[in-house]
Design a protein around this motif. Structure first.
Motif, PDB file in Angstrom:
ATOM      1  N   PHE A 112      -4.550  26.891 -24.677  1.00 30.44           N
ATOM      2  CA  PHE A 112      -5.008  25.557 -25.008  1.00 30.44           C
ATOM      3  C   PHE A 112      -6.420  25.317 -24.520  1.00 30.44           C
ATOM      4  O   PHE A 112      -6.737  25.603 -23.374  1.00 30.44           O
ATOM      5  N   LYS A 113      -7.237  24.749 -25.389  1.00 28.18           N
ATOM      6  CA  LYS A 113      -8.588  24.388 -24.972  1.00 28.18           C
ATOM      7  C   LYS A 113      -8.534  22.941 -24.489  1.00 28.18           C
ATOM      8  O   LYS A 113      -9.139  22.044 -25.056  1.00 28.18           O
TER       9      LYS A 113
ATOM     10  N   GLN B  48     -21.193  18.240 -23.281  1.00 31.97           N
ATOM     11  CA  GLN B  48     -21.203  19.674 -23.519  1.00 31.97           C
ATOM     12  C   GLN B  48     -22.008  20.394 -22.444  1.00 31.97           C
ATOM     13  O   GLN B  48     -21.544  21.375 -21.866  1.00 31.97           O
ATOM     14  N   GLU B  49     -23.191  19.874 -22.190  1.00 30.39           N
ATOM     15  CA  GLU B  49     -24.080  20.605 -21.286  1.00 30.39           C
ATOM     16  C   GLU B  49     -23.662  20.501 -19.826  1.00 30.39           C
ATOM     17  O   GLU B  49     -23.812  21.434 -19.061  1.00 30.39           O
ATOM     18  N   VAL B  50     -23.154  19.327 -19.447  1.00 37.11           N
ATOM     19  CA  VAL B  50     -22.796  19.147 -18.048  1.00 37.11           C
ATOM     20  C   VAL B  50     -21.362  19.586 -17.760  1.00 37.11           C
ATOM     21  O   VAL B  50     -21.086  20.211 -16.748  1.00 37.11           O
ATOM     22  N   PHE B  51     -20.455  19.245 -18.648  1.00 33.39           N
ATOM     23  CA  PHE B  51     -19.039  19.497 -18.365  1.00 33.39           C
ATOM     24  C   PHE B  51     -18.419  20.594 -19.217  1.00 33.39           C
ATOM     25  O   PHE B  51     -17.296  21.009 -18.966  1.00 33.39           O
ATOM     26  N   GLY B  52     -19.130  21.025 -20.226  1.00 32.35           N
ATOM     27  CA  GLY B  52     -18.548  22.024 -21.107  1.00 32.35           C
ATOM     28  C   GLY B  52     -17.439  21.472 -21.969  1.00 32.35           C
ATOM     29  O   GLY B  52     -16.519  22.174 -22.366  1.00 32.35           O
ATOM     30  N   LEU B  53     -17.509  20.177 -22.250  1.00 33.86           N
ATOM     31  CA  LEU B  53     -16.472  19.554 -23.067  1.00 33.86           C
ATOM     32  C   LEU B  53     -17.061  19.149 -24.407  1.00 33.86           C
ATOM     33  O   LEU B  53     -18.212  18.743 -24.503  1.00 33.86           O
ATOM     34  N   GLN B  54     -16.223  19.220 -25.424  1.00 27.44           N
ATOM     35  CA  GLN B  54     -16.687  18.871 -26.752  1.00 27.44           C
ATOM     36  C   GLN B  54     -16.028  17.578 -27.226  1.00 27.44           C
ATOM     37  O   GLN B  54     -14.809  17.412 -27.111  1.00 27.44           O
ATOM     38  N   LEU B  55     -16.849  16.681 -27.720  1.00 30.79           N
ATOM     39  CA  LEU B  55     -16.332  15.423 -28.261  1.00 30.79           C
ATOM     40  C   LEU B  55     -16.074  15.640 -29.744  1.00 30.79           C
ATOM     41  O   LEU B  55     -17.001  15.920 -30.507  1.00 30.79           O
ATOM     42  N   LEU B  71     -15.399  25.670 -22.910  1.00 31.53           N
ATOM     43  CA  LEU B  71     -15.828  26.822 -22.124  1.00 31.53           C
ATOM     44  C   LEU B  71     -14.960  28.028 -22.430  1.00 31.53           C
ATOM     45  O   LEU B  71     -13.767  27.876 -22.704  1.00 31.53           O
ATOM     46  N   PRO B  72     -15.551  29.208 -22.362  1.00 31.73           N
ATOM     47  CA  PRO B  72     -14.719  30.403 -22.563  1.00 31.73           C
ATOM     48  C   PRO B  72     -13.673  30.483 -21.462  1.00 31.73           C
ATOM     49  O   PRO B  72     -13.918  30.068 -20.325  1.00 31.73           O
TER      50      PRO B  72
END
Lengths: 263, 209
Positions: A112-113, B48-55, B71-72
């Motif tokens: 899960f991502k 994205q840049e700070v937390f590696g999360l995508q909205l 993030l990978p």
């Protein structure tokens, strides 16, 4: 109604029903019948879709029962030998260990991502209360201290003024008495003349009060003259005064003075 | 404005219920309505840049958003509360079940054993789910309530059924957060078979990005 029968992949029932509906539609002229026909079409297509679905999954049959058992094994089930007499379930007996789902979860989280849930580390509400509390306490203590200090100070002031007033008055009266006596040492001062204030009864009482201090302290003397009326004179500050004061202390005179008499 | 929105989104994401645009406008953006799309884009970049999360917008009609991890995958244990972990385990089992059965599972009663009064009472799932209320509480509530609200699962009524029956499919969040390939691989791993054993599922998984 015969949904299940139609679903059966081997049956051509669905096709038959569709063909029947087609023929029936030719005879339709009223709107209501057309609506019924439309309803039938919806039903037929939904059944058709399900049939197609089942056709699809049959090609690569997924044995869900076997999968379930494998999942249990993966989670570390302890299979027990169970007699099937009491249980009507024909499921394999056994119980899952406490960490069964955690194991499954570990596996799941690999795929899960999932965004980790965001929580403040220190919690925004925890650090505030202690600080204001201390401040409040200190403030309270400080203000209380001040108040207390203010009080005794006030009280002292009052008491002082009270004492001062009396003492002053007494001294003043002593002064007057002495002056009088100095002027005319041979003429005794009538006690009543001395204390009575023709204009104010309250004043008279006050004068009596102050004079009593003088007598108590041995600074003045009251004697009776030939007529039996009291006279007052200041005492001489000498060794002889001691005797007199002792004697004076023995005599108690009660003077009854009320407003009528005063008048 | 942007950092406020970022904070708002991070906190809102705790429950994993998709965030509506209306909520964002009301709580954070307010008067700056015109700059809405700019602010959202910048917030997305920060995330994205700070937390590696995508909205990600999962519903373009109703404008709903979720946060996913971009993030990978890192080595080692994933830091997570146990309750969360267990729920994800259950979710994986259910999603696998649905996918392997052709992306849709009914909850109706049936003769040939495929029927189920509730998804959680599906005869195939029963061995796994029976007596698990200590772990999950009301399992059916979890499945039809929480998982559906979070958009991991989608449940739609089947037309013309009385009493109404429902079918279960993957929800938009599941589609964004996990791939069919991974699900198939996990099934293969658990059953000890090769993913290619199920040819149609395999080809479908390969086809889906």
């Amino acid at each position: 109604e015969n949904r299940e029968a139609m679903l059966n992949p081997r049956s051509n029932r669905l096709t038959e029903a569709l063909e029947e509906a087609n023929t029936l539609f030719d005879g339709v002229c009223g709107a209501r019948e057309a609506a019924l026909d439309a309803q039938f079409l919806v039903l037929a297509s939904s059944i058709g879709k399900e049939k197609a679905n089942e056709l699809h999954s049959e090609m690569s049959a997924f044995d869900s029962t076997a999968y379930a058992e494998d999942v249990l094994t993966f989670m570390g089930i302890n299979r027990t030998e169970m007699e099937e007499t009491d249980d009507s379930e024909d499921v394999p007996g056994g119980f899952l260990p406490k960490d069964a789902w955690l194991k499954m979860g570990e596996e799941a989280l690999k795929y899960f991502k999932r965004a980790p849930t965001f929580h403040y580390m220190m919690g925004s509400f925890e650090s505030e209360p202690p600080v204001p509390k201390q401040r409040i306490e200190r403030q309270k203590k400080a203000s209380r201290g001040k108040a207390e200090r203010a009080m005794p100070a006030q009280l002292k002031k009052m008491e002082e003024s009270h004492q001062e007033a009396t003492e002053k008055e007494v001294e003043r009266i002593l002064g007057i008495l002495q002056t009088h006596f100095e002027n005319d040492p041979d003429i005794p001062i009538s006690f009543f003349d001395f204390v009575i204030d023709p204009n104010s009864f309250a004043r008279t009482v006050e004068n009596l009060f102050h004079v009593s201090f003088l007598i108590r302290d041995g600074l003045a003397r009251i004697k009776l003259d030939e007529d039996g009326l009291p006279i007052i004179e200041p005492t001489k500050p000498s060794g002889a005064g001691e005797e007199d004061s002792r004697a004076g202390a023995r005599n108690q005179v009660i003077i009854n003075l009320d407003q009528r008499e005063w008048k | 404005q942007v950092s406020e929105l970022v904070q708002f989104l991070l906190v809102k994401d705790q429950k994993k219920i998709p965030i509506k645009r209306a909520e964002m406008l009301k709580n954070v953006i307010g008067e700056y309505k015109d700059a809405y799309s700019e602010i959202v884009n910048m917030a997305g970049r920060t995330l994205q840049e700070v937390f590696g999360l995508q909205l990600v917008e999962i519903d373009s009609k109703r404008h709903m958003y979720i946060l996913i991890n971009n993030l990978p995958r890192a080595e080692g244990k994933y830091l997570c509360r146990n309750k969360e972990k267990e729920k994800m385990g259950l979710l994986l089992v259910i999603l696998s079940f649905i996918f392997m059965k052709g992306n849709s599972v009914k909850d109706s009663e049936g003769e040939n054993g495929e029927g189920l009064g509730q998804l959680s009472a599906h005869p195939s799932l029963t061995p796994i789910l029976r007596k698990q209320h200590c772990t999950f509480g009301d399992v059916q509530k979890l499945v039809t309530g929480e998982f559906v609200r979070q958009k991991y699962l989608e449940t739609t009524p089947i037309p013309m059924t009385d009493p109404p029956e429902f079918k279960y499919q993957w929800g938009p969040r599941a589609e964004k957060e996990i791939s069919k390939k991974d699900v198939l691989n996990s099934v293969a791993k658990i059953t000890g078979k090769s993913p290619t054993f199920w040819s149609s599922q395999y080809s479908e998984a390969q086809a889906t990005p």
